[in-house]
Design an enzyme around this catalytic site. Structure first.
Site, PDB file in Angstrom:
ATOM      1  N   ALA A  65      47.058  36.383  59.123  1.00 58.44           N
ATOM      2  CA  ALA A  65      48.114  37.488  59.704  1.00 58.44           C
ATOM      3  C   ALA A  65      48.621  36.584  61.016  1.00 58.44           C
ATOM      4  O   ALA A  65      47.812  36.136  61.667  1.00 58.44           O
ATOM      5  CB  ALA A  65      47.657  38.575  60.079  1.00 58.44           C
ATOM      6  N   GLY A 110      44.065  36.350  55.638  1.00 60.94           N
ATOM      7  CA  GLY A 110      45.020  36.690  54.523  1.00 60.94           C
ATOM      8  C   GLY A 110      45.317  35.344  53.708  1.00 60.94           C
ATOM      9  O   GLY A 110      45.776  35.501  52.576  1.00 60.94           O
ATOM     10  N   GLU A 113      42.824  34.828  51.353  1.00 56.07           N
ATOM     11  CA  GLU A 113      42.870  35.851  50.507  1.00 56.07           C
ATOM     12  C   GLU A 113      44.178  35.568  49.495  1.00 56.07           C
ATOM     13  O   GLU A 113      43.896  36.105  47.998  1.00 56.07           O
ATOM     14  CB  GLU A 113      43.317  37.225  50.918  1.00 56.07           C
ATOM     15  N   GLU A 133      37.611  37.521  59.567  1.00 51.12           N
ATOM     16  CA  GLU A 133      38.185  38.567  60.151  1.00 51.12           C
ATOM     17  C   GLU A 133      37.187  39.389  60.892  1.00 51.12           C
ATOM     18  O   GLU A 133      37.518  40.326  62.238  1.00 51.12           O
ATOM     19  CB  GLU A 133      38.680  39.635  59.146  1.00 51.12           C
TER      20      GLU A 133
HETATM   21  C1  LIG Z   1      45.549  40.989  56.344  1.00 53.40           C
HETATM   22  C2  LIG Z   1      45.309  39.724  57.072  1.00 53.40           C
HETATM   23  C3  LIG Z   1      44.578  39.431  58.165  1.00 53.40           C
HETATM   24  C4  LIG Z   1      44.194  38.263  58.745  1.00 53.40           C
HETATM   25  O1  LIG Z   1      44.488  37.121  58.386  1.00 53.40           O
HETATM   26  S1  LIG Z   1      43.621  38.141  60.257  1.00 53.40           S
HETATM   27  C5  LIG Z   1      43.816  36.480  60.953  1.00 53.40           C
HETATM   28  C6  LIG Z   1      42.784  35.613  60.411  1.00 53.40           C
HETATM   29  N1  LIG Z   1      43.147  34.264  60.941  1.00 53.40           N
HETATM   30  C7  LIG Z   1      42.374  33.750  62.004  1.00 53.40           C
HETATM   31  O2  LIG Z   1      41.445  34.356  62.591  1.00 53.40           O
HETATM   32  C8  LIG Z   1      42.740  32.512  62.202  1.00 53.40           C
HETATM   33  C9  LIG Z   1      42.833  32.305  63.777  1.00 53.40           C
HETATM   34  N2  LIG Z   1      43.310  30.904  64.120  1.00 53.40           N
HETATM   35  C10 LIG Z   1      42.170  29.887  64.339  1.00 53.40           C
HETATM   36  O3  LIG Z   1      41.138  30.325  63.972  1.00 53.40           O
HETATM   37  C11 LIG Z   1      42.625  28.588  64.625  1.00 53.40           C
HETATM   38  O4  LIG Z   1      43.801  28.579  65.396  1.00 53.40           O
HETATM   39  C12 LIG Z   1      42.571  27.451  63.668  1.00 53.40           C
HETATM   40  C13 LIG Z   1      41.262  27.390  63.048  1.00 53.40           C
HETATM   41  C14 LIG Z   1      43.684  28.049  62.663  1.00 53.40           C
HETATM   42  C15 LIG Z   1      43.285  26.318  64.288  1.00 53.40           C
HETATM   43  O5  LIG Z   1      42.423  25.885  65.604  1.00 53.40           O
HETATM   44  P1  LIG Z   1      42.967  24.909  66.443  1.00 53.40           P
HETATM   45  O6  LIG Z   1      43.162  23.511  65.567  1.00 53.40           O
HETATM   46  O7  LIG Z   1      41.856  24.824  67.389  1.00 53.40           O
HETATM   47  O8  LIG Z   1      44.321  24.980  66.922  1.00 53.40           O
HETATM   48  P2  LIG Z   1      44.784  26.377  67.666  1.00 53.40           P
HETATM   49  O9  LIG Z   1      45.029  25.878  69.007  1.00 53.40           O
HETATM   50  O10 LIG Z   1      43.811  27.492  67.665  1.00 53.40           O
HETATM   51  O11 LIG Z   1      46.053  27.018  66.862  1.00 53.40           O
HETATM   52  C16 LIG Z   1      47.416  25.850  66.945  1.00 53.40           C
HETATM   53  C17 LIG Z   1      48.122  26.828  67.190  1.00 53.40           C
HETATM   54  O12 LIG Z   1      48.502  27.534  66.036  1.00 53.40           O
HETATM   55  C18 LIG Z   1      48.542  29.059  66.477  1.00 53.40           C
HETATM   56  N3  LIG Z   1      47.836  29.857  65.548  1.00 53.40           N
HETATM   57  C19 LIG Z   1      46.691  29.769  64.888  1.00 53.40           C
HETATM   58  N4  LIG Z   1      46.405  30.635  64.018  1.00 53.40           N
HETATM   59  C20 LIG Z   1      47.193  31.637  64.328  1.00 53.40           C
HETATM   60  C21 LIG Z   1      47.594  32.907  63.615  1.00 53.40           C
HETATM   61  N5  LIG Z   1      46.798  33.534  62.804  1.00 53.40           N
HETATM   62  N6  LIG Z   1      48.511  33.655  64.188  1.00 53.40           N
HETATM   63  C22 LIG Z   1      49.783  33.242  64.970  1.00 53.40           C
HETATM   64  N7  LIG Z   1      49.363  32.006  65.450  1.00 53.40           N
HETATM   65  C23 LIG Z   1      48.316  31.303  65.261  1.00 53.40           C
HETATM   66  C24 LIG Z   1      47.699  29.035  67.756  1.00 53.40           C
HETATM   67  O13 LIG Z   1      48.046  30.441  68.596  1.00 53.40           O
HETATM   68  C25 LIG Z   1      48.161  27.778  68.406  1.00 53.40           C
HETATM   69  O14 LIG Z   1      49.331  28.229  68.975  1.00 53.40           O
HETATM   70  P3  LIG Z   1      49.893  27.353  70.281  1.00 53.40           P
HETATM   71  O15 LIG Z   1      49.838  26.168  70.122  1.00 53.40           O
HETATM   72  O16 LIG Z   1      51.345  28.106  70.558  1.00 53.40           O
HETATM   73  O17 LIG Z   1      48.868  28.214  71.509  1.00 53.40           O
END
Ligand SMILES: C/C=C/C(=O)SCCNC(=O)CCNC(=O)[C@H](O)C(C)(C)COP(=O)(O)OP(=O)(O)OC[C@H]1O[C@@H](n2cnc3c(N)ncnc32)[C@H](O)[C@@H]1OP(=O)(O)O
Length: 259
Positions: A65, A110, A113, A133
């Protein structure tokens, strides 16, 4: 339909590509809406025998998400989005034709998923899978608590969901989560080679085999055998079945027309 957050290619193998690489293909409201529409389009297109779900970019399949979009949403908007997200996850799981995920990078939350909801996964060596999550004090809401235990077993699914751990493609392969791990540059070539093996077969038989497997796994064996017989009989009544017999006896490749 014109799509912005995904790309859709038609043909015997339809291809849906997440197209928000600048946002690591995070699932926002528009992408969920477009995914539902694209899957319906490929389902209704008789020329499409099977499909692939993949993503643009070399970092992420889908990071789940869009947490930036979610940050500014009211509870009412969240509830509305949740209903749409559930439709998107169900559209993947319930897609009646073979649907294979070609995972190029992060498949988290997601995003993981969506991959789990496909029939099987071809993963790049760079792919990473995880259901993080609980780290956000929620639980997988796109079927992950149901799909993962059915794929890798209850104990290993509990460990991955309780820890929220991300695992590399090689470990996903060891757990039986993915069918193949290939070099990043070969991901689509290998996936399309498998798809060509699939679409040379009877399209109605493919759909009935998927239906028999998916529904049968949730039934007792006696009822499941009856389901298989029902699916078998659907194939018996098709022109494709006659074509299959003719082609064999005429020692030529069959030409199936999805009827
Ligand atoms: C029904 C469904 C529910 C769900 O899916 S709940 C959400 C589940 N997903 C997550 O929890 C993933 C969250 N993201 C992360 O864990 C990390 O990120 C990553 C492992 C994917 C990548 O880490 P790294 O390589 O250190 O990069 P970074 O600086 O964290 O992210 C790069 C840019 O990507 C954006 N980003 C990452 N994940 C998301 C996301 N899920 N939604 C929106 N943006 C995201 C960040 O914010 C940042 O952006 P900027 O460079 O502008 O700071």
């Amino acid at each position: 339909m014109a799509y912005e957050t995904i790309k859709v290619e038609r043909g015997q193998v339809g291809i849906i590509t997440f197209n928000r690489p600048q946002a690591l293909n995070a699932l926002n409201t528009q992408m969920a809406r477009e995914l539902v529409a694209a899957l319906e389009e490929l389902e209704l297109d008789d020329g499409v025998f099977a499909a692939v779900l993949t993503a643009e970019g070399d970092r992420a399949f889908c990071v789940g998400a869009d947490l930036k979009e979610r940050k500014n949403m009211t509870r009412a908007e969240m509830k509305k989005q949740r209903e749409l997200f559930v439709r998107a996850f169900e559209a993947v799981v319930n897609f009646p034709k073979p649907l294979v995920a070609a995972v190029n990078g992060y498949a988290l939350g997601g995003g993981c998923e969506f991959a789990l909801g496909c029939d099987f996964i071809v993963a790049s060596e760079k792919a990473t899978f995880g259901l993080p999550e609980v780290g956000l004090a929620i639980i997988p809401g796109g079927g992950g608590t149901q799909l993962l235990p059915r794929i890798i077993g209850r104990a290993r699914a509990k460990e991955l969901i309780f820890t929220g751990r991300r695992i590399p493609a090689a470990e996903a392969y060891r757990l039986g989560l993915v069918n193949y791990v290939v070099p990043p540059e070969e991901l689509m070539t290998r996936t399309m080679a498998i798809m060509q093996e699939i679409v040379q077969n009877g399209p109605i038989a493919l759909q009935q085999a998927k239906r028999a497997i998916n529904l049968g796994l949730e039934l007792d064996l006696h009822t499941a055998f009856a389901l298989e017989a029902q699916c078998y009989n659907v194939c018996l009544a098709t022109e494709d079945r006659d074509e299959g017999l003719r082609a064999f006896n005429e020692k030529r490749k069959p030409v199936y027309r999805n009827r």
